[in-house]
Design an enzyme around this catalytic site. Structure first.
Site, PDB file in Angstrom:
ATOM      1  N   THR A  96       0.774  -1.122  -0.016  1.00 64.64           N
ATOM      2  CA  THR A  96       0.020  -0.029  -0.057  1.00 64.64           C
ATOM      3  C   THR A  96       0.929   1.190   0.116  1.00 64.64           C
ATOM      4  O   THR A  96       1.772   1.315   0.556  1.00 64.64           O
ATOM      5  CB  THR A  96      -0.839   0.089   1.295  1.00 64.64           C
ATOM      6  OG1 THR A  96      -1.694  -1.148   1.322  1.00 64.64           O
ATOM      7  CG2 THR A  96      -1.682   1.175   1.497  1.00 64.64           C
ATOM      8  N   GLY A 105     -10.155  -3.431   3.021  1.00 67.03           N
ATOM      9  CA  GLY A 105      -9.177  -3.266   3.806  1.00 67.03           C
ATOM     10  C   GLY A 105      -9.154  -1.960   4.719  1.00 67.03           C
ATOM     11  O   GLY A 105     -10.228  -1.273   4.355  1.00 67.03           O
ATOM     12  N   THR A 112      -0.337   1.263   6.695  1.00 70.17           N
ATOM     13  CA  THR A 112      -0.204   0.355   5.702  1.00 70.17           C
ATOM     14  C   THR A 112       0.006  -1.039   6.517  1.00 70.17           C
ATOM     15  O   THR A 112       0.794  -1.093   7.655  1.00 70.17           O
ATOM     16  CB  THR A 112       0.803   0.326   4.984  1.00 70.17           C
ATOM     17  OG1 THR A 112       1.198  -0.860   4.078  1.00 70.17           O
ATOM     18  CG2 THR A 112       2.215   0.629   5.556  1.00 70.17           C
TER      19      THR A 112
END
Lengths: 331, 331
Positions: B198, B228, B249
């Site tokens: 990410t 997510g 992340t």
């Protein structure tokens, strides 16, 4: 309504413009009775030694099955006359959580959220992908699947048509007679069902565990796959045994930006505020920012709060001993 | 790496299992150079008097356009070889926010999130509905539309095939030679690209306004419309001028359950912790709960934190004066 001494289950059926006298007594009674039914259903589970998760699901199912509320059967319609349902559930003991967004194929969306929590390693599944998962697992775990048209009711179709007509009216500089009539009708009603009606529940079980759950159809005439706060963990739904369980209802975008449900928990955890003060502070800030709505919250001692910055919130509580109280307007 | 005195922009490109020596020097350089490019692009915007929102978008676009990171071009693939991209952006001055989930038609998903923030009254749009909105508005606001196959790269196809092979292996009690070889190869690499990657950015502009942005392809071989933490306001992304801007992340489900990015802000607001302590506390709790990952955070004084509980995080910072520092492993 005054708060019961030790509540074990609270429910809400949405907050918004609900002025006294705007509904017939018969309709008021129907709302109150259904809130009572939900409380009794959840209480029965708790009394039988069930978990707070079981209790919030039992209570929410009653509200989802009723066409009165904007969740499950009777959810508001999207612009193209479909439904897209969102729901979330959270377990205060483990911080496990499950959520679904924009699903159309499970009779009780709250059971779909629970399936995500208990049968996947994920928290949130959305849209067609979520529906495939739910269809695959339905038989194994006893989920009731339905066709999307199960959810559609005449009342919500009429609301959608009114909402779309009002939009046309706003863009129509000629201001037709019809438009004026629509405006008048709306003002006279004093009960704007279009935006609100999300349902929620929070519960405390005999083992001292908290749970929270929220289910909604979103907003009338919504489009573009809009997701509100209900299925977002920390925004519309949160539960943590260390603080409290929260379920929100209202203008979802504000509850997202202010992370409303987790903020109540954060205030309790970091400022040492009791649940009542934490909720009042969050609801008051939301109101100042323009975020209409309300929330219910319950801590591990059974301290209950049901607060809103609108003219009304469908709500109710039940004590350990089964004493039910329900209300719609401000005290 | 030591933190710069007054940082104005931080970026990350994912945290996870990244052991020293696991990548060639050439590959390390490519990652570091691209992080540097992103920082310089955002810094240029700030130096020209641009807003922190403009700066995070400029930085994220560089990372989305690079096949090295799991966002935009080069995002990981779903189980059926598609991509589903998530992104969020938040303005610390107004608490306005925008997010998209599971979209496939905009070259830079962070610009799609910004379009939701600036051109709708909503915070989050998902799936096909979001794509319709983006397609409709693209020309008017200059969004670059692409076909979904623009995002697909050979490297991610290979990773997907490996991931699916490992699943077969896990379910295969006979343990084929192929399975053993796959395991060995993976162990030897010491750099698990499948779960992480990410990208995120936080920035502080000359007017003292903070912004945060995050963009991701999610996890390799994902299915069922999994979302997510990245596009969830308060979980993977948050910004508030009163506290700080955060982008996360890692293993998203944990960041959702712990409302990770807002929790940093809550600790600063309610406990009076400096940003460094607040981040360390949150990353440490996440680690104890099993939530691998990291975050970057920046407050209004330019205090920068880049913290992770994994073996590495692609990360970098740039100061007011344009001094760049980038790193991958633990200090």
């Amino acid at each position: 309504m005054s708060m019961p001494a030790k509540a074990v289950l609270l429910v809400h059926g949405g907050a918004g413009v609900i002025n006294p006298g705007s509904m017939s007594e018969a309709l008021e009674s129907r709302y109150k009775n259904k809130l009572g039914d939900a409380l009794v259903a959840g209480h029965k589970v708790l009394k039988a030694g069930g978990t707070s998760l079981d209790a919030v699901v039992a209570a929410i199912k009653v509200l989802e099955d009723s066409p009165l509320f904007n969740a499950g059967k009777g959810a508001v319609l999207t612009r193209d006359k479909r439904i897209e349902l969102d729901a979330a559930i959270m377990d205060g003991a483990s911080l496990q959580a499950g959520a679904v967004g924009a699903i159309t194929n499970v009779k009780n969306p709250i059971t779909a959220a629970r399936a995500v929590m208990e049968h996947t390693e994920h928290v949130m599944l959305i849209g067609k992908g979520a529906e495939v998962f739910l269809r695959n697992i339905a038989k194994k775990i006893g989920l009731t699947l339905v066709e999307p048209d199960y959810f559609v009711t005449a009342r919500r179709l009429e609301q959608l048509e009114d909402a779309l007509a009002r939009e046309v009216e706003r863009f129509d500089s000629t201001r037709s007679h019809k438009g004026l009539k629509l405006r008048k009708r709306r003002r006279a009603v004093g009960f704007d069902e279009n935006k609100f009606g999300t349902v929620g529940a929070v519960a405390l079980d005999e083992a001292g565990n908290l749970a929270a759950a929220t289910s909604t159809g979103g907003i009338t005439a919504k489009r573009y796959g809009r997701v509100g706060d209900s299925p977002l963990i920390g925004s519309g739904t949160y539960a943590d045994n260390d603080t409290c369980a929260v379920s929100c209802t209202g203008h979802g975008e504000y509850f997202i930006r202010h992370v409303a449900s987790y903020d109540v928990c954060a205030r309790m955890k970091y400022l040492g505020e009791p649940v009542s003060k934490a909720v009042q502070k969050v609801i008051s800030s939301l109101g100042k920012a323009g975020g209409d709505g309300g929330m219910i919250a319950l801590d591990r001692k059974g301290n209950a709060v049901m607060s809103f910055n609108t003219s009304g919130m469908f709500r109710g509580a039940i004590t350990e001993d089964g004493e039910v109280s329900v209300a719609i307007y401000c005290d």
